[in-house]
Scaffold this motif. Sequence first.
Motif, short mmCIF file in Angstrom:
data_model
loop_
_atom_site.label_atom_id
_atom_site.label_comp_id
_atom_site.label_asym_id
_atom_site.label_seq_id
_atom_site.Cartn_x
_atom_site.Cartn_y
_atom_site.Cartn_z
N LYS A 106 0.85 -1.20 0.00
CA LYS A 106 0.00 0.00 0.00
C LYS A 106 0.88 1.24 0.00
N THR A 107 1.89 1.24 0.85
CA THR A 107 2.82 2.37 0.90
C THR A 107 3.52 2.55 -0.44
N PHE A 108 3.98 1.44 -1.02
CA PHE A 108 4.67 1.48 -2.31
C PHE A 108 3.81 2.14 -3.38
N TRP A 109 2.58 1.64 -3.56
CA TRP A 109 1.69 2.18 -4.59
C TRP A 109 1.37 3.64 -4.33
N ASP A 110 1.06 3.99 -3.09
CA ASP A 110 0.73 5.38 -2.78
C ASP A 110 1.89 6.31 -3.14
N GLU A 111 3.10 5.92 -2.77
CA GLU A 111 4.26 6.77 -3.03
C GLU A 111 4.58 6.88 -4.53
N ARG A 112 4.61 5.76 -5.22
CA ARG A 112 5.00 5.78 -6.63
C ARG A 112 3.96 6.50 -7.50
N LEU A 113 2.70 6.21 -7.28
CA LEU A 113 1.66 6.81 -8.12
C LEU A 113 1.51 8.30 -7.84
N TYR A 114 1.68 8.70 -6.58
CA TYR A 114 1.68 10.11 -6.23
C TYR A 114 2.80 10.83 -6.98
N THR A 115 3.98 10.22 -7.01
CA THR A 115 5.12 10.81 -7.70
C THR A 115 4.85 10.96 -9.20
N ILE A 116 4.29 9.92 -9.82
CA ILE A 116 3.98 9.99 -11.25
C ILE A 116 3.01 11.13 -11.53
N GLU A 117 1.98 11.22 -10.72
CA GLU A 117 0.92 12.19 -10.98
C GLU A 117 1.30 13.61 -10.53
N LYS A 118 1.78 13.75 -9.32
CA LYS A 118 1.99 15.10 -8.75
C LYS A 118 3.35 15.69 -9.10
N HIS A 119 4.38 14.87 -9.18
CA HIS A 119 5.72 15.40 -9.44
C HIS A 119 6.10 15.34 -10.92
N LEU A 120 5.69 14.28 -11.61
CA LEU A 120 6.00 14.19 -13.04
C LEU A 120 4.91 14.83 -13.89
N GLY A 121 3.75 15.12 -13.29
CA GLY A 121 2.67 15.80 -14.00
C GLY A 121 1.96 14.94 -15.03
N LEU A 122 1.95 13.62 -14.81
CA LEU A 122 1.30 12.71 -15.75
C LEU A 122 -0.01 12.21 -15.16
N LYS A 123 -0.90 11.76 -16.02
CA LYS A 123 -2.21 11.26 -15.57
C LYS A 123 -2.10 9.81 -15.13
N VAL A 124 -2.76 9.49 -14.02
CA VAL A 124 -2.84 8.13 -13.51
C VAL A 124 -4.31 7.81 -13.35
N PRO A 126 -6.80 4.67 -11.88
CA PRO A 126 -7.43 5.72 -11.10
C PRO A 126 -6.39 6.67 -10.52
N SER A 127 -6.84 7.86 -10.18
CA SER A 127 -5.93 8.91 -9.71
C SER A 127 -5.29 8.53 -8.38
N SER A 128 -4.18 9.19 -8.07
CA SER A 128 -3.51 8.91 -6.80
C SER A 128 -4.41 9.30 -5.62
N ASP A 129 -5.28 10.29 -5.81
CA ASP A 129 -6.22 10.65 -4.74
C ASP A 129 -7.20 9.51 -4.46
N LEU A 130 -7.69 8.87 -5.52
CA LEU A 130 -8.60 7.74 -5.32
C LEU A 130 -7.86 6.54 -4.73
N LEU A 131 -6.67 6.30 -5.24
CA LEU A 131 -5.89 5.17 -4.74
C LEU A 131 -5.44 5.38 -3.31
N TRP A 132 -5.34 6.64 -2.87
CA TRP A 132 -5.02 6.95 -1.48
C TRP A 132 -6.07 6.32 -0.55
N LEU A 133 -7.31 6.30 -0.99
CA LEU A 133 -8.40 5.72 -0.20
C LEU A 133 -8.46 4.19 -0.33
N TYR A 134 -8.04 3.68 -1.47
CA TYR A 134 -8.13 2.25 -1.79
C TYR A 134 -7.41 1.40 -0.74
N GLU A 135 -8.10 0.42 -0.23
CA GLU A 135 -7.54 -0.51 0.76
C GLU A 135 -7.11 0.17 2.05
#
Length: 174
Positions: A106-124, A126-135
């Motif tokens: 869970k930590t791995f996915w939250d960190e990596r997808l947040y980085t792709i979306e928020k720091h690299l500016g790419l679309k994910v 489901p979004s990192s915000d939705l995945l933040w809630l997932y599980e």
Amino acid sequence: GMLTSIKTVIKRQLGYDRIQQENWKNQNNFVNTEYEHGHIFDKAAFAVGIIFDIAHEHRFYIQACIDLKINYRVIDIRVHNWIELVKQSGCKVFLIWPTIYKPIQKTFWDERLYTIEKHLGLKVFPSSDLLWLYESKRRTLDWLHTHNLPHPKTWSFFERKHALDFVNQSSLPL
């Protein structure tokens, strides 16, 4: 408790994770085919990034891209140079179907997808915000509560004393 510890030791001795991963891999019909790592149907069109998932759930995205003749690349973000791979892919949109069966995942996915979306500016998706809630029951509870949405009455404690006080003051059924 004790039973959980015994099960964990037995699973480690038997190599349960390795066996489970091999079973998941065997369910992916695209392994060892021309479609496993990506496919280009139209050289002029963009490609969608599909993030590799340990349980091979990403195979469903592969199938959808094949059915719709959409260019795609499968990218494994578990490697040390994952940011370079994401950047070099040329993809602007990434599809993810994360498998989470251990807290560290869970930590791995939250960190990596947040980085792709928020720091690299790419679309994910489901979004990192939705995945933040997932599980995450606590995160989902807090989100529902802050947005004044109906949800089952739930109590969450971080201090043992608070939990024991609650139990001692409550009557069943809750």
